[in-house]
Design an enzyme around this catalytic site. Sequence first.
Site, PDB file in Angstrom:
ATOM      1  N   HIS A 253      37.144  51.405  12.409  1.00 17.92           N
ATOM      2  CA  HIS A 253      37.024  51.243  10.961  1.00 17.92           C
ATOM      3  C   HIS A 253      36.529  49.842  10.614  1.00 17.92           C
ATOM      4  O   HIS A 253      35.629  49.680   9.783  1.00 17.92           O
ATOM      5  CB  HIS A 253      38.378  51.505  10.303  1.00 17.92           C
ATOM      6  CG  HIS A 253      38.899  52.888  10.527  1.00 17.92           C
ATOM      7  ND1 HIS A 253      38.993  53.829   9.521  1.00 17.92           N
ATOM      8  CD2 HIS A 253      39.343  53.504  11.645  1.00 17.92           C
ATOM      9  CE1 HIS A 253      39.481  54.953  10.007  1.00 17.92           C
ATOM     10  NE2 HIS A 253      39.702  54.779  11.297  1.00 17.92           N
TER      11      HIS A 253
ATOM     12  N   ASP B 200      38.334  51.534   2.786  1.00 16.96           N
ATOM     13  CA  ASP B 200      38.588  52.653   3.676  1.00 16.96           C
ATOM     14  C   ASP B 200      39.608  53.573   2.999  1.00 16.96           C
ATOM     15  O   ASP B 200      40.561  53.097   2.381  1.00 16.96           O
ATOM     16  CB  ASP B 200      39.162  52.112   4.995  1.00 16.96           C
ATOM     17  CG  ASP B 200      39.196  53.146   6.098  1.00 16.96           C
ATOM     18  OD1 ASP B 200      39.918  54.146   5.940  1.00 16.96           O
ATOM     19  OD2 ASP B 200      38.515  52.938   7.115  1.00 16.96           O
TER      20      ASP B 200
END
Length: 463
Positions: free
Chosen positions: A22, A127
């Site tokens: 991520h 995210d």
Amino acid sequence: MGFPNRDNKIPILVVPFPAQGHLNQLLHFSLLLSSHGFPIHFASSSIHNHQARHRLRGWSSASPHNITFHDIPIPSLPPSNPNPNSTHNFPSHLIPVWDSVIHHLRSPLSSLLHSLSSSSPLILIHDPLMSIVGHDAALIPSIHTFKFQCIPAFTALAFTYELSSKPSPQGNDILVSPLPNCCPEEFWTFLMKHDYESPCEGVLINTSRTIEEPFIDLLAKEDDFVGKKIFTVGPVSPLTVTDHKSGPRHPCLEWLDKQPARSVVYVAFGSTTTMSDEQLKEIALGLEKSKQRFIWVLREADRGDISKEEELAREKSLLLDFDKRVEGRGMVVRGWAPQLDILAHGSTAAFMSHCGWNSCMEGMSMGVALLTWPMHSDQPRNALMVTEYLKVGVMVREWEKRDEVLKGEKVDEAIRKVMVREGGVEIRRRAKELGERIRSGTKEGGSSYEQLLAFIDNISRYY
């Protein structure tokens, strides 16, 4: 990507989830936006910002200097030793780390939201696993929020259908293929605790229409996406790799320089996977038996703070005679390796991977065939799309056999299927062709180019 020069002034705050796949995708996208004139703020714990910068590949050494990093200090992290004998491959040892980081980041991130939006509108890109910041941003009218999804549309759809028990659309039975127990119960508990759903105006996805156009269109019809703009801006990682580190190149790149074109299998299972000694020995047997050239990255799963990791005794002692037996034909890298550089190298033909989406995108973008060995989370579905829909790879280990030790004969068989047998020629041809189409999509007139331009136009109107 060669966009026209613009006077982009609206600030953008990027908040990643503190896990390597991520961090990497969101930092790549931050650098991409920065190269088009936006002032970028990248905020995470000081530990994870260091991790993101330290492992960044493909950009010039000056590129990160164009980003303002907000290194938020946090207390000592909980212990996080990976367990090679776990009953599943999910990195459960990191859940307490993620929990602690998110808890300590919330208040500083809230203050940062207020500070950056006090004198002008602010774009927030976060995210989905950091939805806490989305909830806080929703209380500030001058902030416009977008989520950056680190999994493909196909996998997001498949999860949606599974959770809602929806039937698959006609002709898309692959979406409802049974792939149980991708994540342990403790991860779903973690998601519920941190309130995964939060409001946003749109969603950015590290994918392209070249890869999965029908699934992108289907995703847009799902409840969570109706009324939201979807921007498919992938790949966000560089397609022309710049070795930005000073000093000598990694030894594996020097070794690759000496190998024939498209002759090497790259083997790496990501930053969250730890395998048992028994499984590692079987992989070694399979690689040796295949007689193919290879680079194998042999390492444990990440711990919470990579700056404190030392060479692990297990890594050092494993397969000591193996290096000698395969000398000249294979290379074992114990520790971190420059994956993007390896995949971009002309000697690399195939990638045996855990199929995290970051690795899938990097491999496909560079036109290499994939040997899929999914471990957890989105990976089983990513692998299914790669092998059954795109047909640019083969499955090494079937998901239903995830609890078994895969024998070396199976590893050998999968490698030969791609590298030696007649069918492998077609798989490698499709992979090369897909890579060319993906790269073409980032050039002027291509789908990813146009999608990034649409996003830039969309956020620029707020200023």
